[in-house]
Design a protein around this motif. Structure first.
Motif, PDB file in Angstrom:
ATOM      1  N   ALA A  18     -62.070 -17.643  38.945  1.00 49.85           N
ATOM      2  CA  ALA A  18     -62.651 -17.556  40.286  1.00 49.85           C
ATOM      3  C   ALA A  18     -62.656 -18.896  41.003  1.00 49.85           C
ATOM      4  CB  ALA A  18     -64.071 -17.002  40.195  1.00 49.85           C
ATOM      5  N   CYS A  19     -62.889 -19.964  40.271  1.00 43.49           N
ATOM      6  CA  CYS A  19     -63.005 -21.277  40.929  1.00 43.49           C
ATOM      7  C   CYS A  19     -61.761 -22.152  40.718  1.00 43.49           C
ATOM      8  CB  CYS A  19     -64.261 -21.999  40.462  1.00 43.49           C
ATOM      9  SG  CYS A  19     -64.279 -22.397  38.714  1.00 43.49           S
ATOM     10  N   GLY A  20     -60.677 -21.575  40.198  1.00 42.57           N
ATOM     11  CA  GLY A  20     -59.440 -22.335  40.054  1.00 42.57           C
ATOM     12  C   GLY A  20     -59.452 -23.349  38.925  1.00 42.57           C
ATOM     13  N   LEU A  21     -60.266 -23.103  37.903  1.00 42.64           N
ATOM     14  CA  LEU A  21     -60.397 -24.066  36.812  1.00 42.64           C
ATOM     15  C   LEU A  21     -59.110 -24.216  36.005  1.00 42.64           C
ATOM     16  CD1 LEU A  21     -62.105 -25.870  34.909  1.00 42.64           C
ATOM     17  CD2 LEU A  21     -62.834 -23.787  33.739  1.00 42.64           C
ATOM     18  N   PHE A  22     -58.380 -23.122  35.818  1.00 43.75           N
ATOM     19  CA  PHE A  22     -57.247 -23.160  34.892  1.00 43.75           C
ATOM     20  C   PHE A  22     -56.093 -24.020  35.384  1.00 43.75           C
ATOM     21  CE2 PHE A  22     -59.337 -19.093  33.664  1.00 43.75           C
ATOM     22  CZ  PHE A  22     -59.750 -19.526  32.408  1.00 43.75           C
ATOM     23  N   ARG A  23     -56.041 -24.284  36.680  1.00 39.76           N
ATOM     24  CA  ARG A  23     -54.987 -25.180  37.159  1.00 39.76           C
ATOM     25  C   ARG A  23     -55.213 -26.608  36.703  1.00 39.76           C
ATOM     26  NH1 ARG A  23     -57.791 -24.297  42.193  1.00 39.76           N
ATOM     27  NH2 ARG A  23     -58.760 -26.216  42.977  1.00 39.76           N
ATOM     28  N   HIS A  24     -56.439 -26.900  36.253  1.00 38.95           N
ATOM     29  CA  HIS A  24     -56.744 -28.249  35.770  1.00 38.95           C
ATOM     30  C   HIS A  24     -56.499 -28.392  34.269  1.00 38.95           C
ATOM     31  CE1 HIS A  24     -58.506 -29.456  39.587  1.00 38.95           C
ATOM     32  NE2 HIS A  24     -59.259 -28.360  39.587  1.00 38.95           N
ATOM     33  N   ILE A  25     -56.606 -27.308  33.518  1.00 45.28           N
ATOM     34  CA  ILE A  25     -56.505 -27.433  32.064  1.00 45.28           C
ATOM     35  C   ILE A  25     -55.201 -26.861  31.497  1.00 45.28           C
ATOM     36  CG2 ILE A  25     -58.996 -27.501  31.772  1.00 45.28           C
ATOM     37  CD1 ILE A  25     -58.990 -24.647  30.927  1.00 45.28           C
ATOM     38  N   LEU A  26     -54.383 -26.248  32.363  1.00 43.60           N
ATOM     39  CA  LEU A  26     -53.070 -25.760  31.949  1.00 43.60           C
ATOM     40  C   LEU A  26     -52.000 -26.453  32.784  1.00 43.60           C
ATOM     41  CD1 LEU A  26     -53.700 -21.888  31.784  1.00 43.60           C
ATOM     42  CD2 LEU A  26     -53.639 -23.472  29.845  1.00 43.60           C
ATOM     43  N   SER A  27     -50.811 -26.612  32.200  1.00 43.41           N
ATOM     44  CA  SER A  27     -49.687 -27.107  32.989  1.00 43.41           C
ATOM     45  C   SER A  27     -49.263 -26.014  33.964  1.00 43.41           C
ATOM     46  CB  SER A  27     -48.520 -27.470  32.067  1.00 43.41           C
ATOM     47  OG  SER A  27     -47.973 -26.289  31.482  1.00 43.41           O
ATOM     48  N   SER A  28     -48.470 -26.372  34.960  1.00 48.20           N
ATOM     49  CA  SER A  28     -48.038 -25.374  35.942  1.00 48.20           C
ATOM     50  C   SER A  28     -47.230 -24.267  35.280  1.00 48.20           C
ATOM     51  CB  SER A  28     -47.222 -26.050  37.047  1.00 48.20           C
ATOM     52  OG  SER A  28     -46.122 -26.763  36.502  1.00 48.20           O
ATOM     53  N   GLN A  29     -46.412 -24.617  34.261  1.00 55.35           N
ATOM     54  CA  GLN A  29     -45.630 -23.613  33.555  1.00 55.35           C
ATOM     55  C   GLN A  29     -46.535 -22.693  32.737  1.00 55.35           C
ATOM     56  OE1 GLN A  29     -45.071 -26.888  33.469  1.00 55.35           O
ATOM     57  NE2 GLN A  29     -42.987 -27.247  34.247  1.00 55.35           N
ATOM     58  N   GLU A  30     -47.524 -23.274  32.055  1.00 48.34           N
ATOM     59  CA  GLU A  30     -48.461 -22.464  31.272  1.00 48.34           C
ATOM     60  C   GLU A  30     -49.259 -21.533  32.170  1.00 48.34           C
ATOM     61  OE1 GLU A  30     -49.595 -25.369  27.489  1.00 48.34           O
ATOM     62  OE2 GLU A  30     -50.568 -25.669  29.439  1.00 48.34           O
ATOM     63  N   LEU A  31     -49.688 -22.050  33.319  1.00 51.02           N
ATOM     64  CA  LEU A  31     -50.489 -21.242  34.237  1.00 51.02           C
ATOM     65  C   LEU A  31     -49.674 -20.069  34.779  1.00 51.02           C
ATOM     66  CD1 LEU A  31     -53.126 -20.786  35.732  1.00 51.02           C
ATOM     67  CD2 LEU A  31     -52.338 -22.380  37.494  1.00 51.02           C
ATOM     68  N   ALA A  32     -48.431 -20.329  35.138  1.00 56.81           N
ATOM     69  CA  ALA A  32     -47.582 -19.254  35.655  1.00 56.81           C
ATOM     70  C   ALA A  32     -47.404 -18.155  34.614  1.00 56.81           C
ATOM     71  CB  ALA A  32     -46.226 -19.817  36.083  1.00 56.81           C
ATOM     72  N   ALA A  33     -47.214 -18.543  33.360  1.00 56.71           N
ATOM     73  CA  ALA A  33     -47.004 -17.562  32.294  1.00 56.71           C
ATOM     74  C   ALA A  33     -48.290 -16.799  31.973  1.00 56.71           C
ATOM     75  CB  ALA A  33     -46.480 -18.259  31.041  1.00 56.71           C
ATOM     76  N   ALA A  34     -49.427 -17.498  32.070  1.00 54.12           N
ATOM     77  CA  ALA A  34     -50.700 -16.893  31.660  1.00 54.12           C
ATOM     78  C   ALA A  34     -51.391 -16.131  32.783  1.00 54.12           C
ATOM     79  CB  ALA A  34     -51.646 -17.985  31.143  1.00 54.12           C
ATOM     80  N   LEU A  35     -50.958 -16.319  34.024  1.00 57.23           N
ATOM     81  CA  LEU A  35     -51.691 -15.759  35.161  1.00 57.23           C
ATOM     82  C   LEU A  35     -51.885 -14.237  35.089  1.00 57.23           C
ATOM     83  CD1 LEU A  35     -53.158 -16.538  37.720  1.00 57.23           C
ATOM     84  CD2 LEU A  35     -51.010 -16.312  38.982  1.00 57.23           C
TER      85      LEU A  35
END
Length: 224
Positions: free
Chosen positions: A173-190
């Protein structure tokens, strides 16, 4: 509150550990209003998971006014119980009410993490005028443990407990995962993150509130 060494970390405490950049001892970059809303959501989640609150698709309501034995949660529960005949209100109503206390609730939780020996507080002076507060990690066991649990949920498809489902929804909700995941990890995990986040109505309400706050700020900036 009872002996902290025997008390599990709350959703609020674990959210703050996830939101702290352990290398800098400061929060990741969040708008203050978004952080306050996330803190309010965490408190509502903590009361829900302790069977003091419940919610349906429309409203949140109190199911028990029995104290939790927690010096952060009990005052909130007491305030909510003062509503006339404990009238049910939408989750967003309580988020707005508690967001006003977000900074104070955050400070209480950080002090508790300090009492647990997980964080320590440092106040430094910049130019002898402006204060800069840091919360360096003293013992990182708890931070590593919560990160591993949540990463297991979103990267390995581990079955989330209700606690971790709520924490994942709050982080999204607050966009936390963009800080603790790389952009590639975030795209895959979204897709997985969004799936888990949809399981929790409080997290959805926090996301809606944060979006509305950001839109209002952007609109206000456009009129300047």
């Amino acid at each position: 509150m009872s002996d902290l060494s025997k008390t599990p970390l709350t959703i609020l405490e674990e959210f703050l550990l996830l939101a702290l950049d352990d290398s800098a001892g400061q929060f990741y970059s969040f708008a203050r209003s978004s952080l306050d809303c996330a803190v309010a959501g965490a408190v509502l989640m903590d009361l829900t998971i302790r069977n003091r609150l419940d919610n349906d698709l429309k409203d949140m309501f109190i199911v028990s006014t029995r104290p939790v034995g927690d010096d952060i949660l009990d005052p909130v529960l007491e305030t909510m119980a003062l509503a006339p005949v404990m009238t049910p209100h939408p989750i967003t109503y309580w988020l707005r009410q508690l967001s006003d206390e977000g900074e104070a609730l955050c400070e209480k939780a950080l002090r508790r993490l300090e009492q647990r020996g997980i964080l320590k507080r440092e106040d430094k002076k910049i130019l002898w005028v402006f204060g800069s507060r840091r919360y360096p990690i003293v013992h990182d066991k708890e931070m590593r443990e919560v990160k591993l649990r949540i990463l297991g949920v979103i990267l390995r498809d581990d079955i989330p407990s209700p606690h971790d489902m709520m924490l994942t929804a709050l982080g999204h909700a607050c966009g936390l995962f963009r800080h603790i995941l790389s952009s590639q990890e975030l795209a895959a995990a979204l897709p997985r993150i969004e799936l888990v986040a949809r399981m929790d109505l409080i997290g959805q309400a926090v996301a809606k509130a944060v979006t509305e706050i950001e839109a209002a700020i952007a609109m206000a900036s456009g009129f300047r």
